[in-house]
Design a protein around this motif. Structure first.
Motif, PDB file in Angstrom:
ATOM      1  N   UNK A 153      12.735  61.104  16.630  1.00  0.00           N
ATOM      2  CA  UNK A 153      14.013  60.388  16.495  1.00  0.00           C
ATOM      3  C   UNK A 153      15.148  61.121  17.210  1.00  0.00           C
ATOM      4  N   UNK A 154      16.055  60.353  17.815  1.00  0.00           N
ATOM      5  CA  UNK A 154      17.171  60.947  18.526  1.00  0.00           C
ATOM      6  C   UNK A 154      18.085  61.726  17.592  1.00  0.00           C
ATOM      7  N   UNK A 212      21.619  70.504  13.060  1.00  0.00           N
ATOM      8  CA  UNK A 212      22.091  70.544  11.678  1.00  0.00           C
ATOM      9  C   UNK A 212      22.133  69.104  11.193  1.00  0.00           C
ATOM     10  N   UNK A 213      21.032  68.621  10.585  1.00  0.00           N
ATOM     11  CA  UNK A 213      20.866  67.177  10.335  1.00  0.00           C
ATOM     12  C   UNK A 213      21.882  66.625   9.359  1.00  0.00           C
ATOM     13  N   UNK A 214      22.370  65.408   9.690  1.00  0.00           N
ATOM     14  CA  UNK A 214      23.285  64.682   8.811  1.00  0.00           C
ATOM     15  C   UNK A 214      22.688  63.358   8.340  1.00  0.00           C
ATOM     16  N   UNK A 266      14.150  64.607   9.920  1.00  0.00           N
ATOM     17  CA  UNK A 266      12.757  64.511  10.351  1.00  0.00           C
ATOM     18  C   UNK A 266      12.593  65.092  11.747  1.00  0.00           C
ATOM     19  N   UNK A 267      13.537  64.787  12.642  1.00  0.00           N
ATOM     20  CA  UNK A 267      13.456  65.301  14.014  1.00  0.00           C
ATOM     21  C   UNK A 267      13.435  66.827  14.022  1.00  0.00           C
ATOM     22  N   UNK A 268      14.293  67.444  13.215  1.00  0.00           N
ATOM     23  CA  UNK A 268      14.338  68.912  13.151  1.00  0.00           C
ATOM     24  C   UNK A 268      13.033  69.468  12.598  1.00  0.00           C
ATOM     25  N   UNK A 269      12.477  68.818  11.571  1.00  0.00           N
ATOM     26  CA  UNK A 269      11.219  69.301  10.999  1.00  0.00           C
ATOM     27  C   UNK A 269      10.071  69.189  11.997  1.00  0.00           C
ATOM     28  N   UNK A 270      10.051  68.112  12.790  1.00  0.00           N
ATOM     29  CA  UNK A 270       9.013  67.982  13.821  1.00  0.00           C
ATOM     30  C   UNK A 270       9.149  69.105  14.842  1.00  0.00           C
ATOM     31  N   UNK A 271      10.376  69.382  15.261  1.00  0.00           N
ATOM     32  CA  UNK A 271      10.617  70.423  16.266  1.00  0.00           C
ATOM     33  C   UNK A 271      10.187  71.788  15.743  1.00  0.00           C
ATOM     34  N   UNK A 272      10.493  72.056  14.474  1.00  0.00           N
ATOM     35  CA  UNK A 272      10.176  73.361  13.890  1.00  0.00           C
ATOM     36  C   UNK A 272       8.721  73.471  13.441  1.00  0.00           C
TER      37      UNK A 272
END
Length: 716
Positions: A67-68, A73-75, A81-87
């Motif tokens: 997701x874009x 720092x997710x809001x 979800x995007x940050x968790x996929x990246x990490x």
């Protein structure tokens, strides 16, 4: 985070396409994977996951379209979800072997902000530079070697919608999977960050925490969930950390943007007058105008609505006729086995046909949505409608699902995927079925033609039809407000919206969107619809016996035709008695007292129950219940006459104009469509929300019908 070294030799590499919204990720993803895609939800959340695969000389590579996001720092749920996929912390998905950062060449400064955050994650990266063709038309060039030097990773310019340099991108992916390149920070960190990192590093060391200075700096810039949980059990460190974070936030953002602006200035060269307005700017002067833009938007939405409502009609009639002919053929073939014949014809074929008949509406809707999104207009439409819907917790994108639901709630709910955050999307889904879909129209036409038009004239008939369609929209807005305030309790997010340049939508992207949306509906919602149709068939068919039919026939002859029985009337009477004494009919008679305050008897109650697989069967069910057989429609004068002459056991008229309005209100507000509930379960990834929607809508419909009947008792 999972250790890549622990992976087996047979591991299939995973790459993740990352970037800002509207940077061209979907076009790149479609070009890389083609039709080798699957659509689903991330485990436990409503955010859509699109995965695919493609071949390289070294073997198959898996690809996920993340997701874009505008920041690490997710809001919103999408960004989380995007940050968790990246990490590599997203359940059910391993750590990506390579991040392909899709960088919009036309918005380098803003896009490079996220790149500067990704560089700190320490993952191998490759940049796919998009929109270079548009930049070239504006007289702007990008120095690719200099950009590579500034970013520390390989940069491949691509024009995905035309397929330019996609093969070069595949080759670059191959190289970077074999020899990964991890970018290093190329901008000066703010002085405050260095000072606070040193101070906090000393605190961690004194507390016995083995963090080096770079890890401490990364934790201050973007702390992981694990690190924040650790601080909760070490309060002596939590407050100093939070104080340092507050001091850093503003300066850190400024530092990143300063670096991004410096890189953009260094790699861009302009050969044309920068003051000259682009074609997009000229078009937007009209399409985003508060008057002319709104008029154009209404016209576009009318075209979409009319297309779903009207253009799908011939295809739906063709499907209905095809399944009807198939049912007749199967019925003749299975005449020797009545139970099997009814199961195949009324259960399986009718169930599959009742599901497939929605497909034209879904395909037409997503064709328009893909065209509007691919052209760049969808973002403008959301901008125009945001002010009208923002007060109730929705935003501008909600208007498209709500409008589409007037044709059918199923494609309307599915189109709620255009919503930018999970909370707004959920609120939109929960109110979308309040719009009066086309399946309710036969009920309105039947009851208005039988009770409103004969007594009050065509003017009031037209007004009643309009009122029934307007009722759901009138209630949806305050209900959305209440859901956001009391049930969902989502935080109000800023409506951050990017207006991408206009372009011709790519035909392949449109066709892929239609194909995958239709496939998801048939595979997931369609399976549930067919299974439940068979269950409803069984409840309405059994128990049945020859002895019971003989008893019904004798009863009919004693009551109506002692000397010359009417075979058509006899067949209709037996059909009525079979349904009345079926498991479904018995259940209808059992709960009939519950609907008595609304003025409904067991026949109307049973017709309501029959409508739960799909509202389309209501009129046919009424035909059976009122001794006319199932081959009737909303224009049937015989059925209207039967309804007008029907009575309670004490001789009172069963239905009056008040009762008709109450029944229409019930159908307008009640969630009686099994296909809709199946779609809600699919889209929310939760049975609980489907049950909640069914309960609140059914309760509201019941109260509305009861209120109307009680008013009738007071005034008549």
């Amino acid at each position: 985070m999972k250790d890549p070294e622990l992976r087996s030799a047979s591991h299939t590499p995973l790459i993740a396409l990352v970037g800002n919204p509207n940077a061209g990720k979907t076009s790149v993803f479609n070009r890389l994977t083609g039709a080798h895609q699957k659509v689903g939800n991330y485990p436990g959340v409503t955010v859509e996951k699109v995965e695919g695969s493609f071949r390289l000389p070294s073997g198959t590579v898996r690809c996920v379209d993340v997701p874009g996001l505008y920041s690490l720092e997710p809001k919103s749920e999408d960004e989380r979800v995007a940050v968790q996929v990246i990490e590599g912390s997203e359940p059910g998905l391993e750590t990506p072997d390579l991040l392909v950062y899709v960088l919009d060449a036309g918005n380098l400064e803003r896009n490079l902000y996220v790149f500067s955050q990704l560089a700190e994650v320490g993952r191998p990266m490759l940049v796919a530079l998009t929109m270079v063709d548009r930049l070239k038309r504006r007289g702007v060039a990008i120095d690719i070697p200099q950009l590579e030097q500034a970013l520390g990773v390989e940069v491949v310019p691509v024009v995905a919608h035309r397929g330019e340099n996609v093969d070069r991108l595949r080759e670059a992916i191959e190289r970077n999977l074999q020899a990964p390149r991890v970018p290093e920070l190329k901008f000066d960190l703010p002085t405050a960050l260095e000072a606070n990192a040193n101070v906090f590093h000393d605190r961690l060391s004194r507390a016995g925490i083995d963090y080096d200075l770079s890890q401490t700096r990364a934790a201050l810039v973007r702390p992981s969930e694990e690190f924040l949980n650790f601080l909760k059990i070490t309060p002596e460190l939590e407050e100093p950390f939070l104080e340092a974070r507050r001091e850093l936030t503003q300066e850190s953002v400024a530092g990143r943007y300063h670096w991004a602006a410096t890189v953009q200035k260094a790699v861009q060269t302009r050969s044309s007058d920068p003051a000259r307005k682009s074609l997009t700017d000229k078009i937007d002067r009209f399409l985003t105008h508060r008057v002319f833009g709104l008029l154009f938007f209404v016209g576009v939405m009318y075209l979409v609505f009319q297309s779903i409502y009207t253009f799908a009609g011939p295809l739906m009639e063709l499907i209905d006729g095809a399944f009807g002919a198939l049912g007749e053929w199967a019925g003749r073939f299975l005449e020797g086995s009545p139970v099997l014949q009814s199961l195949v014809v009324d259960g399986i074929i009718a169930g599959v046909g009742g599901m497939i008949i929605f497909l034209p509406q879904i395909l037409i809707l997503f064709c328009f949505i893909a065209v509007l999104e691919g052209s760049g207009y969808l973002a403008r439409a959301a901008f125009l409608m945001d002010r009208l819907l923002g007060w109730c917790g929705l935003n501008g994108r909600a208007f498209i699902p709500l409008l589409s639901s007037f044709a059918c709630a199923i494609p309307g709910i599915m189109s709620a995927r255009v919503m930018p955050d999970a909370k707004s999307r959920l609120a939109t889904i929960l109110v979308a079925p309040l719009m009066s879909c086309s399946a309710r129209l036969p009920v309105y036409v039947l009851l208005i033609g039988a009770f409103i038009e004969p007594q009050f004239g065509a003017g009031w008939a037209g007004f009643t039809l309009f009122a029934m369609h307007f009722l759901g929209l009138l209630l949806a807005i305050p209900i959305a407000w209440a859901l956001n305030k009391r049930v969902i309790r989502g935080r109000q997010l800023p409506f951050l919206l990017e207006l991408p340049p206009y372009q011709w939508p790519r035909v392949k992207d449109v066709l892929l969107a239609m194909y995958f949306r239709g496939k998801v509906f048939v595979k997931v919602a369609g399976t549930i619809i067919v299974l439940m149709s068979i269950v409803i068939w069984a409840l309405s068919y059994f128990p049945r016996s020859e002895a019971a039919d003989a008893h019904y026939a004798a009863d009919y002859r004693n009551k109506f035709e002692p000397e010359a029985p009417d075979e058509a009337g006899l067949e209709a009477y037996i059909g009525e008695k079979r349904l009345e004494n079926s498991f479904l009919g018995r259940f209808g008679r059992t709960i009939a007292p519950v609907f008595a305050p609304a003025g409904f008897d067991w026949r109307i109650t049973t017709a309501i129950l029959c409508a739960f697989p799909a509202r389309e069967v209501v009129v046919a069910s009424m035909g059976i219940l009122f001794q006319l057989g199932g081959d009737v429609d909303e224009e049937s004068t015989d059925l209207r006459d039967k309804l007008q002459r029907a009575t309670w056991p004490d001789g009172r008229p069963l239905m009056t104009p008040w009762t008709a309005v109450g029944l229409m209100v019930f159908f307008a507000l009640c969630c009686q469509c099994m296909a809709t509930l199946a779609t809600v379960k699919r889209e929310t990834n939760s049975t609980n929300w489907a049950v909640f929607m069914f309960c609140y809508m059914t309760g509201m419909a019941y109260l509305g019908a009861v209120l109307i009947h009680q008013i009738e008792r007071l005034v008549t």
